[in-house]
Design a protein around this motif. Structure first.
Motif, PDB file in Angstrom:
ATOM      1  N   LYS A 126      37.581  37.557  47.567  1.00 20.25           N
ATOM      2  CA  LYS A 126      38.029  37.067  48.872  1.00 20.25           C
ATOM      3  C   LYS A 126      38.795  35.751  48.767  1.00 20.25           C
ATOM      4  O   LYS A 126      39.397  35.314  49.740  1.00 20.25           O
ATOM      5  N   ILE A 127      38.790  35.147  47.565  1.00 17.61           N
ATOM      6  CA  ILE A 127      39.561  33.914  47.390  1.00 17.61           C
ATOM      7  C   ILE A 127      41.053  34.198  47.285  1.00 17.61           C
ATOM      8  O   ILE A 127      41.866  33.281  47.356  1.00 17.61           O
ATOM      9  N   ILE A 128      41.424  35.471  47.094  1.00 17.56           N
ATOM     10  CA  ILE A 128      42.846  35.792  46.910  1.00 17.56           C
ATOM     11  C   ILE A 128      43.626  35.525  48.186  1.00 17.56           C
ATOM     12  O   ILE A 128      44.700  34.924  48.171  1.00 17.56           O
ATOM     13  N   GLY A 129      43.133  36.004  49.304  1.00 19.58           N
ATOM     14  CA  GLY A 129      43.742  35.688  50.593  1.00 19.58           C
ATOM     15  C   GLY A 129      45.176  36.138  50.743  1.00 19.58           C
ATOM     16  O   GLY A 129      45.989  35.436  51.346  1.00 19.58           O
ATOM     17  N   ASN A 130      45.507  37.306  50.201  1.00 20.83           N
ATOM     18  CA  ASN A 130      46.864  37.836  50.326  1.00 20.83           C
ATOM     19  C   ASN A 130      46.802  39.193  51.007  1.00 20.83           C
ATOM     20  O   ASN A 130      45.910  40.002  50.737  1.00 20.83           O
ATOM     21  N   GLU A 131      47.770  39.477  51.864  1.00 19.15           N
ATOM     22  CA  GLU A 131      47.745  40.687  52.677  1.00 19.15           C
ATOM     23  C   GLU A 131      47.767  41.963  51.829  1.00 19.15           C
ATOM     24  O   GLU A 131      47.120  42.961  52.171  1.00 19.15           O
ATOM     25  N   PHE A 132      48.498  41.935  50.713  1.00 21.52           N
ATOM     26  CA  PHE A 132      48.563  43.125  49.866  1.00 21.52           C
ATOM     27  C   PHE A 132      47.174  43.538  49.389  1.00 21.52           C
ATOM     28  O   PHE A 132      46.832  44.716  49.345  1.00 21.52           O
ATOM     29  N   ASN A 153      45.556  46.021  36.306  1.00 22.40           N
ATOM     30  CA  ASN A 153      45.480  44.881  37.227  1.00 22.40           C
ATOM     31  C   ASN A 153      46.669  44.809  38.172  1.00 22.40           C
ATOM     32  O   ASN A 153      47.776  45.233  37.836  1.00 22.40           O
ATOM     33  N   LEU A 154      46.413  44.261  39.335  1.00 25.09           N
ATOM     34  CA  LEU A 154      47.455  43.879  40.285  1.00 25.09           C
ATOM     35  C   LEU A 154      47.310  42.378  40.497  1.00 25.09           C
ATOM     36  O   LEU A 154      46.257  41.905  40.928  1.00 25.09           O
ATOM     37  N   VAL A 155      48.359  41.637  40.148  1.00 22.34           N
ATOM     38  CA  VAL A 155      48.252  40.178  40.105  1.00 22.34           C
ATOM     39  C   VAL A 155      49.350  39.523  40.943  1.00 22.34           C
ATOM     40  O   VAL A 155      50.521  39.904  40.857  1.00 22.34           O
ATOM     41  N   PHE A 212      57.988  43.509  47.020  1.00 21.35           N
ATOM     42  CA  PHE A 212      56.881  44.360  46.617  1.00 21.35           C
ATOM     43  C   PHE A 212      56.385  45.228  47.767  1.00 21.35           C
ATOM     44  O   PHE A 212      56.305  44.802  48.910  1.00 21.35           O
ATOM     45  N   ASN A 213      56.040  46.484  47.408  1.00 17.26           N
ATOM     46  CA  ASN A 213      55.501  47.437  48.382  1.00 17.26           C
ATOM     47  C   ASN A 213      54.384  48.222  47.704  1.00 17.26           C
ATOM     48  O   ASN A 213      54.556  48.742  46.599  1.00 17.26           O
ATOM     49  N   LEU A 214      53.253  48.317  48.373  1.00 12.89           N
ATOM     50  CA  LEU A 214      52.113  49.008  47.794  1.00 12.89           C
ATOM     51  C   LEU A 214      52.307  50.511  47.658  1.00 12.89           C
ATOM     52  O   LEU A 214      51.590  51.174  46.904  1.00 12.89           O
ATOM     53  N   GLU A 215      53.277  51.058  48.370  1.00 16.70           N
ATOM     54  CA  GLU A 215      53.444  52.515  48.376  1.00 16.70           C
ATOM     55  C   GLU A 215      53.703  53.068  46.976  1.00 16.70           C
ATOM     56  O   GLU A 215      53.293  54.194  46.664  1.00 16.70           O
TER      57      GLU A 215
END
Length: 342
Positions: A120-126, A176-178, A95-98
């Protein structure tokens, strides 16, 4: 400007995604749901098999939650029951946000109107990175707003919702982004949105009904009543187009309810011109002779049921009162299939 469909396909094909074939509204590969209600219904088996292919899909979807509130006068449906959903799925590593940025950037002025509702519970760099691109707010909703369930105990999701600013300053959700987990381990990223919702809110029209061609052709306007009537009729039409007829099976009973609800709503809200209105919107929905025969027969049955119910209740009101009267009216409602709110 390219259409949303063309833009979506161009962006994700360029990013290396493969187009996955759309399914019927009956998801043969997902026994956890009666209808294909989201793109993940089509792609879930890949996750269960342990491999998230890098794919996108443009999927017709059907949801029936609105039917439960058809007769609530204050109910203003926010989302369509029948809609087209766009979705992508790929492994976390691919996956790439671009590509997400490129899609939104394809529509002039849209990027500055996007708000990310995140936690803030997601804790993922994306999800931290995407907050550098768009306006972002954290934990302004109930915790369940950021969590997804997939009808399988091994799968779960946590993610953010994209919202678009409207002319009155409101931000309305569009997609959504999941981050999807299997047995607690992150395995895939999913991005998805409803086409009509995206188009309506991108253009400041708020309601997906304002961007749905299959709804607009009915000519019911954007009132609460029009949306409720149109929603019921379109659910029935979609099931008819897939070979369903009114009956007692799961899909058949939903079709029967949707079609009868349409009849009751039109009769209740259009009074003396109800018959003319019903036949008009039926023809606007489809000119198929079998469809017109089916809808006409159902409308006649509902009219007959209402007449019989009215006759019986008028009679019993002359001979009973109190609890006995209420009991008999309930019995007549069940006998003739008359909704409580009618």
């Amino acid at each position: 400007m390219l259409s949303v469909v063309d833009t979506f396909q161009k962006v994700f094909l360029t990013a290396g995604y493969k187009k996955y074939p759309a399914s019927l509204i009956f998801p043969c590969l997902d026994p956890t749901t009666l209808f294909t209600s989201a793109t993940i219904s089509v792609l879930k088996n890949h996750l269960l098999a342990g491999a998230a292919q890098k794919v996108f899909v443009i999927q017709p979807c059907l949801r029936t939650q609105n039917l439960k509130q058809s007769f609530c006068r204050d109910f203003d449906p926010e989302y369509l029951s029948s809609f087209v959903m766009f979705g992508i799925l790929c492994s976390v590593g691919e996956f790439n946000l671009e590509c997400i940025y490129a899609f939104f950037d394809s529509f002039p002025g849209l990027t500055k109107k996007i708000l990310m509702r995140s936690s803030k519970i997601i804790g993922n760099e994306f999800f931290r990175q995407i907050g550098q691109q768009y306006l972002i707010e954290y934990d302004t909703r109930d915790p369940c707003y950021y969590k997804w369930q997939y009808g399988n105990d091994s799968l779960s999701g946590i993610g953010s919702t994209f919202a678009i600013e409207q002319p009155d300053g409101d931000f309305l959700d569009v997609g959504n982004l999941v981050l999807i987990h299997k047995h607690g381990k992150p395995i895939a990223m999913e991005f998805g949105f409803g086409m009509e919702t995206f188009i309506a809110r991108m253009t400041g029209r708020k309601s997906p009904y304002a961007a749905s061609q299959e709804y607009l052709r009915l000519g019911l306007g954007l009132s609460n009543t029009g949306k409720r009537i149109g929603d019921c009729l379109i659910v029935a039409l979609k099931l008819f187009e897939h070979g369903v007829i009114p009956g007692t099976g799961k899909a058949s009973s939903i079709m029967r309810k949707a079609l009868r609800n349409t009849c009751f709503l039109v009769i209740k809200d259009y009074g003396s011109v109800a018959t003319e209105k019903f036949y008009h919107i039926s023809r606007q929905a489809s000119a198929n002779p079998l469809w017109l025969k089916l809808t006409g027969r159902t409308y006649g049955e509902v009219q007959t049921a209402i007449s019989a119910f009215t006759r019986e209740t008028t009679h019993i009101k002359k001979h009973a009162s109190g609890y006995r009267l209420e009991q008999k009216i309930r019995e007549y409602r069940l006998q003739y299939g008359i909704p409580e709110q009618f």
